[in-house]
Motif scaffolding. Structure first.
Motif, PDB file in Angstrom:
ATOM      1  N   UNK A  46       0.741  -1.198  -0.146  1.00 15.57           N
ATOM      2  CA  UNK A  46       0.085  -0.001  -0.073  1.00 15.57           C
ATOM      3  C   UNK A  46       0.879   1.379   0.132  1.00 15.57           C
ATOM      4  N   UNK A  47       0.408   2.173  -0.628  1.00 10.30           N
ATOM      5  CA  UNK A  47       0.937   3.605  -0.538  1.00 10.30           C
ATOM      6  C   UNK A  47       0.111   4.413  -0.228  1.00 10.30           C
ATOM      7  N   UNK A  48       0.698   5.453   0.301  1.00 15.19           N
ATOM      8  CA  UNK A  48      -0.279   6.869   0.892  1.00 15.19           C
ATOM      9  C   UNK A  48      -0.079   7.985  -0.071  1.00 15.19           C
ATOM     10  N   UNK A  49      -1.155   8.480  -0.327  1.00 17.92           N
ATOM     11  CA  UNK A  49      -1.205   9.554  -1.460  1.00 17.92           C
ATOM     12  C   UNK A  49      -1.908  10.687  -0.829  1.00 17.92           C
ATOM     13  N   UNK A  66       6.597   5.011   7.568  1.00 21.74           N
ATOM     14  CA  UNK A  66       7.746   4.241   7.082  1.00 21.74           C
ATOM     15  C   UNK A  66       7.772   2.717   7.788  1.00 21.74           C
ATOM     16  N   UNK A  67       7.638   3.178   9.147  1.00 18.63           N
ATOM     17  CA  UNK A  67       7.879   1.850  10.194  1.00 18.63           C
ATOM     18  C   UNK A  67       6.751   0.648   9.619  1.00 18.63           C
ATOM     19  N   UNK A  71       4.401   2.642   1.314  1.00 22.38           N
ATOM     20  CA  UNK A  71       5.281   3.476   0.542  1.00 22.38           C
ATOM     21  C   UNK A  71       4.725   4.873   0.644  1.00 22.38           C
ATOM     22  N   UNK A  72       5.721   5.661   0.775  1.00 25.33           N
ATOM     23  CA  UNK A  72       5.584   6.894   0.797  1.00 25.33           C
ATOM     24  C   UNK A  72       5.824   7.784  -0.344  1.00 25.33           C
ATOM     25  N   UNK A  73       6.191   7.190  -1.340  1.00 22.15           N
ATOM     26  CA  UNK A  73       6.704   7.994  -2.766  1.00 22.15           C
ATOM     27  C   UNK A  73       5.698   8.955  -3.232  1.00 22.15           C
TER      28      UNK A  73
END
Length: 311
Positions: A46-49, A66-67, A71-73
């Motif tokens: 999963x990524x956060x937008x 991050x921990x 995904x923080x991209x």
């Protein structure tokens, strides 16, 4: 991969006075933020937008993502402050909320700054007040419209009138998203607020006619109900000792999406073809996750090994 789109904030609880002021307890929060963390804890990529500040609160929010393995991209960092939801108790012990979010980082996402999504993104989740405030609301609704034909779109209104008090605004946003989302999860409380005088079944049938493939109405201790165009299922809530209900809806949504992903059903046509037995299994897992969240203080969403069917 899931892409969860929306707000990240700090819930700030006012505690005992000190000699020089007031003791505060700031906790990570935001409905979309919780769903992203919940999916990661359930073992899903999963990524956060969304927008997150570069202030001290924002740094803590980022470190937690991050921990947790999110995904923080796709995060947009901003010098704007972090939204704070300040909770205090009146003389009778009733909680009072003061929301400090005007000009905050989680609103600071214009359409022009929407990032490109990774090729592996198969589902987008949207929700809560980020859909109703600007400029982020227009950006996220634009993203949902752009991607609807390519990826599954999930939505949870999670109405917050203390953020945007205009009910008509919320109603317009929800109706727009009901025409874009394939999966809508809504609480019975929000549904009664959004569609006064309408039976839940009538609202759901209207949404299904507009293209929603799976609609779920959560009812707290009464469990939940779900509809596709072909089936309807009701599932009771598990018996739990409730500490608080913070994050329960987010835990439900994360577990529902995770189950669909595990079963290879994360597509609009797969939702529409769900048989009653499989839909019931999904809802049972989701209600178990919500129950675990209710048995804990704050938005502490469960991990996969705490739920049925863990490897």
């Amino acid at each position: 991969m899931f892409v969860v789109c929306g707000e990240a904030l700090m819930d700030v609880y006012a505690g005992a006075p000190t000699s020089g002021g007031l003791r505060l307890d700031a906790r990570l929060g935001g409905s979309s933020y919780n769903v992203a963390v919940g999916l990661a804890r359930l073992g899903r990529p999963v990524a956060f937008l969304g927008g997150i500040s570069t202030d001290a609160f924002g740094e803590r929010l980022m470190r937690a993502l991050v921990e947790e393995g999110v995904d923080t991209a796709l995060v947009r960092r901003s010098a704007a402050p972090t939204t704070l939801s300040v909770v205090s108790l009146d003389a009778q012990g009733v909680p009072q909320y003061a929301f400090h979010g005007e000009g905050a980082a989680d609103r600071d996402l214009p359409v022009a700054d929407l990032p490109a999504l990774p090729a592996g993104a198969t589902a987008l989740h949207f929700g809560s007040y980020a859909m109703a405030v600007e400029p982020v609301g227009t950006a996220l609704r634009t993203l949902a419209a752009r991607e609807r034909g390519r990826r599954l779109v999930a939505y949870d209104p999670n109405v917050r009138l203390n953020v945007h008090p205009g009910l008509a605004r919320w109603q317009a946003v929800v109706e727009e998203m009901a025409g874009l989302a394939h999966l809508v999860k809504v609480s019975a409380e929000d549904l009664a607020l959004l569609c006064p005088g309408e039976a839940p079944e009538a609202v759901v049938q209207r949404w299904l006619a507009r293209g929603v493939r799976l609609a779920v109405v959560t009812q707290g201790g009464a469990g939940c109900r779900a509809w596709t165009r072909a089936v309807q299922v009701a599932v009771p809530a598990p018996a739990v000792t409730v500490v608080d209900t913070v994050g329960a809806g987010d835990a439900f949504q994360a577990a529902l999406l995770a189950w669909l992903d595990e079963q290879g059903l994360l597509a609009p046509e797969a939702l529409e073809a769900l048989e009653a037995a499989r839909l019931e299994a999904a809802l049972r897992l989701a209600t178990q996750a919500a129950g675990l969240a209710c048995a804990r203080r704050g938005a502490d969403l469960p991990r996969r090994d705490e739920l049925p069917g863990a490897a």
